[in-house]
Design a protein around this motif. Structure first.
Motif, PDB file in Angstrom:
ATOM      1  N   LEU A  69       0.842  -1.267  -0.111  1.00 57.66           N
ATOM      2  CA  LEU A  69       0.059   0.157  -0.054  1.00 57.66           C
ATOM      3  C   LEU A  69       0.784   1.201  -0.151  1.00 57.66           C
ATOM      4  N   PHE A  70       1.830   1.252   0.915  1.00 60.24           N
ATOM      5  CA  PHE A  70       2.700   2.420   1.086  1.00 60.24           C
ATOM      6  C   PHE A  70       3.585   2.638  -0.044  1.00 60.24           C
ATOM      7  N   ASN A  71       4.158   1.559  -0.960  1.00 62.47           N
ATOM      8  CA  ASN A  71       4.978   1.844  -2.211  1.00 62.47           C
ATOM      9  C   ASN A  71       3.852   2.375  -3.203  1.00 62.47           C
ATOM     10  N   LEU A 114      -4.147  -7.001  -0.957  1.00 63.21           N
ATOM     11  CA  LEU A 114      -3.318  -6.018  -1.961  1.00 63.21           C
ATOM     12  C   LEU A 114      -4.249  -5.423  -2.982  1.00 63.21           C
ATOM     13  N   LEU A 115      -3.999  -4.035  -3.167  1.00 65.55           N
ATOM     14  CA  LEU A 115      -5.111  -3.448  -3.916  1.00 65.55           C
ATOM     15  C   LEU A 115      -4.243  -3.053  -5.376  1.00 65.55           C
ATOM     16  N   ARG A 116      -5.200  -3.158  -6.340  1.00 62.75           N
ATOM     17  CA  ARG A 116      -4.765  -3.172  -7.738  1.00 62.75           C
ATOM     18  C   ARG A 116      -5.548  -2.164  -8.588  1.00 62.75           C
ATOM     19  N   THR A 117      -5.062  -1.422  -9.443  1.00 59.03           N
ATOM     20  CA  THR A 117      -5.863  -0.417 -10.489  1.00 59.03           C
ATOM     21  C   THR A 117      -5.242  -0.665 -11.804  1.00 59.03           C
ATOM     22  N   PHE A 150     -13.576  -2.096  -2.633  1.00 59.26           N
ATOM     23  CA  PHE A 150     -12.631  -2.675  -3.592  1.00 59.26           C
ATOM     24  C   PHE A 150     -13.045  -4.151  -3.861  1.00 59.26           C
ATOM     25  N   LEU A 151     -13.635  -4.549  -4.808  1.00 60.92           N
ATOM     26  CA  LEU A 151     -14.059  -6.130  -4.901  1.00 60.92           C
ATOM     27  C   LEU A 151     -13.051  -6.862  -5.175  1.00 60.92           C
ATOM     28  N   LYS A 152     -13.469  -8.071  -4.850  1.00 57.28           N
ATOM     29  CA  LYS A 152     -12.121  -9.243  -5.299  1.00 57.28           C
ATOM     30  C   LYS A 152     -12.155  -9.843  -6.705  1.00 57.28           C
ATOM     31  N   ASN A 153     -13.349 -10.091  -6.997  1.00 61.03           N
ATOM     32  CA  ASN A 153     -13.498 -11.015  -8.330  1.00 61.03           C
ATOM     33  C   ASN A 153     -14.866 -10.921  -8.642  1.00 61.03           C
ATOM     34  N   ALA A 205     -10.343  -1.314 -10.877  1.00 56.54           N
ATOM     35  CA  ALA A 205      -9.728  -1.743  -9.453  1.00 56.54           C
ATOM     36  C   ALA A 205     -10.342  -2.772  -8.794  1.00 56.54           C
ATOM     37  N   LYS A 206      -9.238  -3.252  -8.095  1.00 60.02           N
ATOM     38  CA  LYS A 206      -9.872  -4.642  -7.191  1.00 60.02           C
ATOM     39  C   LYS A 206      -8.811  -4.873  -6.060  1.00 60.02           C
ATOM     40  N   ALA A 207      -9.539  -5.758  -5.224  1.00 61.11           N
ATOM     41  CA  ALA A 207      -8.533  -6.159  -4.197  1.00 61.11           C
ATOM     42  C   ALA A 207      -8.069  -7.730  -4.269  1.00 61.11           C
ATOM     43  N   VAL A 208      -6.992  -8.113  -3.855  1.00 60.53           N
ATOM     44  CA  VAL A 208      -6.599  -9.250  -4.054  1.00 60.53           C
ATOM     45  C   VAL A 208      -6.121  -9.851  -2.631  1.00 60.53           C
ATOM     46  N   HIS A 209      -7.232 -10.916  -2.300  1.00 61.10           N
ATOM     47  CA  HIS A 209      -7.206 -11.614  -1.081  1.00 61.10           C
ATOM     48  C   HIS A 209      -5.899 -12.390  -0.613  1.00 61.10           C
TER      49      HIS A 209
END
Length: 265
Positions: free
Chosen positions: A45-47, A130-133, A160-163, A245-249
């Motif tokens: 996230l901070f990166n 993890l968050l991805r856009t 942020f949805l996962k899938n 955008a999405k969240a990766v579990h």
């Protein structure tokens, strides 16, 4: 966006700060015996946004008896990354009612804390995502989230949805913008931006009513609490489109640092 461009943007943002508190739920239990996933979540996230993007960083650590070593390691990590640390003790098991009861206690502790409440918004984050856009521009996603909540008081959150399965579960939704759609289905504990005011109301609802109604799934209970807030329109929850955008579990058995490196949008 190149790395040098991001550095310039970070320097600007660090001076301005966002009106958002980062609120992280963490546990010494880990996830499927993985005890360091929280580091991946925070570092990743901070990166992307810089460690000073959020107005305040707060973590709640659920500490179990016998986890003194991992608790010490977690405390040192979060402290070194600029977090205020809240701690409570409790024992729970995955996929067990004890999990929901202890999580409800964590919601009460974290979401009613003054560091969360002194900023306008809170980013709700468990320690295994993890968050991805689409354009590797998470800052833009946060900006869109805040803009939507500012312009539409009837929209409660941006999730942020996962899938694709998450999308298919949402009923009666309509497009708001290309990137975000609204729906009236459920509030999820997946990564989500919401108003601190509503997070406080949720914590109050849990404290007042949940422990006499623990047969109700915790996310369904949260949904009913938030739906009790009067709104003019039907679509009170919202989520990012998965192609934006999405969240990766990563709190899964398959997770390893090597596999994590391969996770792209």
């Amino acid at each position: 966006m190149t790395f040098s461009q991001k550095k310039v943007l970070y320097s600007i943002i660090n001076k301005m700060r966002s009106p958002i508190t980062l609120a992280v739920f963490a546990t010494t239990k880990g996830h499927f015996d993985h005890r360091n996933i929280y580091k991946s979540t925070i570092n990743d996230l901070f990166n992307q946004v810089g460690r000073n993007f959020f107005a305040d960083n707060v973590v709640h650590i659920k500490r179990e008896a016998g986890d003194e070593t991992i608790f010490s390691e977690m405390s040192e990590f979060f402290s070194s990354h600029g977090f205020n640390i809240l701690v409570s003790h409790g024992s729970w098991k995955h996929y067990d009612q004890s999990h929901y009861i202890e999580h409800a206690k964590d919601v009460i502790t974290l979401m009613s804390n003054q560091l969360v409440q002194r900023n306008q918004y809170v980013f709700w984050l468990e320690d295994d995502f993890l968050l991805r856009t689409v354009n590797d521009d998470l800052l833009a996603a946060f900006k869109k989230s805040v803009s939507l909540l500012e312009s539409n008081p009837n929209i409660l959150n941006v999730r942020f949805l996962k899938n694709q399965a998450d999308t298919e579960l949402l009923q009666d939704y309509r497009n708001e913008t290309y990137e975000i759609f609204s729906h009236n289905d459920v509030f999820s504990f997946n990564p989500s931006l919401l108003r601190s005011r509503d997070a406080w109301l949720l914590a109050k609802g849990f404290k007042t009513y949940y422990f006499n109604n623990t047969h109700i799934h915790i996310e369904r209970f949260a949904t009913e609490v938030l739906k009790s807030i009067p709104f003019e329109t039907k679509g009170i929850f919202s989520s990012f489109q998965l192609d934006y955008a999405k969240a990766v579990h990563i709190g899964e058995k398959w997770w390893t640092p090597e596999v994590e490196k391969t996770i792209k949008f």
